[in-house]
Design a protein around this motif. Structure first.
Motif, PDB file in Angstrom:
ATOM      1  N   ASN A   1       0.839  -1.211   0.000  1.00 23.98           N
ATOM      2  CA  ASN A   1       0.000   0.000   0.000  1.00 23.98           C
ATOM      3  C   ASN A   1       0.872   1.258   0.000  1.00 23.98           C
ATOM      4  O   ASN A   1       0.613   2.214   0.725  1.00 23.98           O
ATOM      5  CB  ASN A   1      -0.950   0.009   1.213  1.00 23.98           C
TER       6      ASN A   1
ATOM      7  N   ARG B   1       2.136   1.738   3.884  1.00 23.17           N
ATOM      8  CA  ARG B   1       1.096   2.498   4.592  1.00 23.17           C
ATOM      9  C   ARG B   1       0.097   1.487   5.143  1.00 23.17           C
ATOM     10  O   ARG B   1      -0.574   0.770   4.398  1.00 23.17           O
ATOM     11  CB  ARG B   1       0.381   3.485   3.660  1.00 23.17           C
TER      12      ARG B   1
ATOM     13  N   CYS C   1      -3.120  -0.252   6.551  1.00 21.98           N
ATOM     14  CA  CYS C   1      -4.554  -0.093   6.325  1.00 21.98           C
ATOM     15  C   CYS C   1      -5.280  -1.233   7.035  1.00 21.98           C
ATOM     16  O   CYS C   1      -4.683  -2.268   7.359  1.00 21.98           O
ATOM     17  CB  CYS C   1      -4.893  -0.070   4.840  1.00 21.98           C
ATOM     18  N   ASP C   2      -6.564  -1.045   7.289  1.00 26.18           N
ATOM     19  CA  ASP C   2      -7.333  -2.012   8.072  1.00 26.18           C
ATOM     20  C   ASP C   2      -7.354  -3.401   7.447  1.00 26.18           C
ATOM     21  O   ASP C   2      -7.446  -4.405   8.158  1.00 26.18           O
ATOM     22  CB  ASP C   2      -8.769  -1.505   8.257  1.00 26.18           C
TER      23      ASP C   2
ATOM     24  N   SER D   1      -6.104  10.334   6.930  1.00 32.15           N
ATOM     25  CA  SER D   1      -6.090   9.244   5.951  1.00 32.15           C
ATOM     26  C   SER D   1      -5.851   9.791   4.549  1.00 32.15           C
ATOM     27  O   SER D   1      -6.020  10.990   4.286  1.00 32.15           O
ATOM     28  CB  SER D   1      -7.420   8.492   5.979  1.00 32.15           C
TER      29      SER D   1
ATOM     30  N   SER E   1       3.104   4.988   6.689  1.00 34.78           N
ATOM     31  CA  SER E   1       2.215   4.906   7.845  1.00 34.78           C
ATOM     32  C   SER E   1       2.492   6.058   8.803  1.00 34.78           C
ATOM     33  O   SER E   1       3.650   6.435   9.018  1.00 34.78           O
ATOM     34  CB  SER E   1       2.421   3.582   8.592  1.00 34.78           C
TER      35      SER E   1
ATOM     36  N   GLU F   1      -0.601   4.408  13.104  1.00 33.62           N
ATOM     37  CA  GLU F   1      -0.719   3.248  12.223  1.00 33.62           C
ATOM     38  C   GLU F   1       0.477   2.302  12.397  1.00 33.62           C
ATOM     39  O   GLU F   1       0.307   1.075  12.351  1.00 33.62           O
ATOM     40  CB  GLU F   1      -0.836   3.717  10.771  1.00 33.62           C
TER      41      GLU F   1
END
Length: 623
Positions: A141, A170, A172-173, A205, A358, A362
């Motif tokens: 990502n 980065r 992410c969920d 974000s 991130s 994060e």
């Protein structure tokens, strides 16, 4: 270049054999007469100063380390196509096989002109066996083609060690529910992108940042395509990266995006080119132009706008106003609720905290999810040095998130193995196993930071007195990473409780802090009115072995340690005794151990913890 993996069996690659084949092919292409290479290779040892953040343990796999290449390895991994990671690659590269994603492989071949025989693309999300080690690539990502490497390295007893190298990424969920990544929970180490490992970098974000840019273009430029409007929009990007922003502008603002020839080459490789695409090399077809990263100004260490260059572009292109966007996390300013804007006359620069790395929260969330045994920072001032102080400081941000219990268990096992070689009898094996079980049981009840308190006392008996110079050094290190309100006495208490281990001291501090505030957050909103007074205590946590430092912050009719209103108020600060089930972790620990005063630690700690604690003390006594 690319190899297709079999569905029945993972693709197997011998990097030495691949390298020999590549050298022979490369020699034929250049009409060179080189002596044939013989297998097996006997590579020299790695240099003592080789960057540890780029080397996968117990292997000769090196990641993003082409400027450090040598005869010690022929297995090189490239996480993505950014110059600070592929530095050292060129059209004359012939030092080893480059393993990477398919997108990155195409960029290497068509942009950098790296010789084809040395580029080996690997599939995403499929295991590949390289030199007997399993490797899996998953999306990072970050930019197109960027991947994380998941390694399984064989070890003794037919087991393996697991390592993750994130490259740049980065969080992410979707990573939390990734079935491949889940199999690496509890990894031996995570080589972590720590670009923004600082609490001040809590930027929004990517979607929020993109929304801001799109709204500004629509507001200032209107809904027209703007082939020759009065306002020119400039977007600063790298050669590869920030494509999400450009595609959203094109789609939602109904515009083409003008790029230069080099950027168009990259976009075509990524599949965004073509006559009917959203990108063009003709400035007259769009009022949104992509420019190089430093055209609008320098972003490091703080942003310095280049209005003179912007004005030249405005005059050259024939516009009356220029609005620029610099999308990077480095420009984020926490003190401003809105995104920062710099302006001069008819020139504007919007600093948009859009990042493909991130942010601080994060990074911590990723580590919390994986709970590895240790963290290896890959970004920082001197993280490549073996004695990196900056790397040590970075690791302190993950106190309580790594699997410290696994590290302690491994230490005990390793200590036992070393003593067995010197003739310690087999009963010690049972002792260590019992102690490990005891550690797990106590850890579940009281938390890993308290489970070894008695062990720390026994192990640090002879080290309780610090000389002045050593003490000053430890105190200074702690002051650099603890809040300013922590007093000298409290720092000395942390040093004492952690056995002079700075990392453990900081970890224990923040674990207690987190526990305290999480407890406060769970209290009901409809509490009775407070009628007491607040203690002016700067330290809202309790040390497990101290009775004189209280966790009860409110003196009156409310007891923080129990979370319940007491039955009777007392202006003198008397608190109601709570049941064991409601006692704070620190009190439960004292109830479990029945710990005596610190003056009698050495002699009485064995008696209060039962037989298993006694056995482990005897074990250390033998040493």
């Amino acid at each position: 270049m690319a190899s297709e993996s079999s569905t029945a069996k993972p693709l197997a690659i011998d990097s030495s054999l691949s390298f020999v084949t590549a050298i022979e092919s490369f020699s034929r292409q250049l009409n060179l007469s080189l002596p044939p290479l013989k297998l097996p290779f006997r590579p020299p040892p790695l240099p003592a100063d080789f960057p540890q953040s780029k080397l996968i343990p117990k292997s000769r796999f090196v990641v993003d380390a082409f400027s450090h290449a040598g005869e010690f390895s022929v297995s090189y991994f490239l996480s993505h196509f950014h110059s600070d990671h592929y530095a050292g690659l060129s059209p004359t590269w012939c030092k080893g096989i480059i393993f990477c994603s398919d997108v990155t492989a195409r960029l290497l071949l068509e942009v950098l002109k790296v010789p084809l025989p040395f580029v080996q693309s690997l599939p995403l999300r499929e295991p590949v066996v390289i030199d007997g080690c399993e490797v899996i690539l998953i999306d990072a990502n970050h930019c197109p083609g960027a991947v994380q490497f998941l390694f399984k390295i064989p070890s003794a007893d037919e087991k393996f060690e697991r390592y993750i190298h994130t490259g740049d990424f980065r969080f992410c969920d979707s990573m939390i529910i990734d079935p491949v990544l889940k199999t690496f929970i509890g990894s031996d180490a995570v080589f972590l992108d720590t670009t923004y490992c600082n609490p001040k970098f809590i930027f929004p974000s990517q979607d929020e940042s993109i929304e801001y840019i799109v709204n500004m273009i629509q507001k200032i430029g209107g809904e027209s395509k703007g082939s020759m409007g009065s306002v020119l929009f400039l977007i600063a990007t790298y050669v590869i990266g920030k494509e999400k922003i450009l595609l959203q502008i094109a789609s939602r603002c109904n515009r083409k995006i003008m790029v230069d020839a080099r950027k168009m080459t990259v976009l075509r490789i990524l599949g965004y080119g073509g006559e009917n695409g959203v990108f063009t090399e003709h400035g007259s077809e769009s009022d949104v132009h992509v420019v190089g990263w430093n055209v609008l100004g320098e972003s490091w260490p703080y942003f310095r706008p280049n209005f003179e260059r912007m004005n030249d572009i405005m005059v050259e292109k024939g516009y009356s106003k220029v609005v620029g966007f610099v999308p990077t996390g480095w420009t984020y300013e926490m003190k401003h609720k809105n995104f920062s804007v710099r302006s001069k006359d008819s020139l504007e620069i919007h600093l948009v905290p859009y990042s493909e790395h991130s942010n601080y929260n994060e990074i911590r969330e990723f580590v919390k999810f994986l709970k590895p045994r240790r963290i290896v920072p890959t970004v920082g001032l001197d993280v490549d040095k073996l004695d990196s102080k900056h790397a040590d400081k970075i690791r302190k941000h993950f106190g309580g998130l790594v699997d410290e219990m696994a590290n302690r268990k491994e230490f005990l096992k390793g200590f036992h193995r070393g003593e067995m070689s010197d003739g310690i009898d087999e009963t010690a094996t049972m002792t260590v196993n019992e102690d490990l079980e005891e550690m797990e049981t106590v850890s579940e009840t009281c938390g890993s930071s308290m489970a070894l308190s008695s062990l720390q006392e026994v192990g640090s008996t002879d080290q309780s007195v610090l000389n002045d110079e050593e003490q000053k050094k430890i105190i200074q290190e702690l002051r650099e990473c603890l809040p300013a309100w922590v007093t000298q006495d409290q720092i000395l208490e942390l040093i004492s409780r952690s056995g002079r281990n700075v990392v453990d001291a900081v970890s224990n501090f923040y674990e207690q802090e987190t526990e305290f505030y999480e407890h406060i957050a769970t209290l009901p909103d409809n509490l009775p009115k407070f009628q007491g007074k607040v203690v002016d205590s700067p330290l809202p946590f309790t040390f497990p072995a101290r009775d004189d430092i209280k966790k009860n912050v409110f003196l009156g009719n409310f007891d923080i340690s129990s979370g319940q209103a007491s039955k009777s108020s007392s202006p003198r600060g008397k608190t109601t005794t709570t049941s064991k089930s409601k006692a704070s972790p620190g009190k439960r620990k004292r109830n479990l151990q029945g710990k005596p005063k610190s003056k009698s630690k050495k002699n009485s700690s064995l008696q209060s913890d039962g037989s298993k604690q006694s056995t482990i003390t005897k074990f250390f006594g033998k040493a």
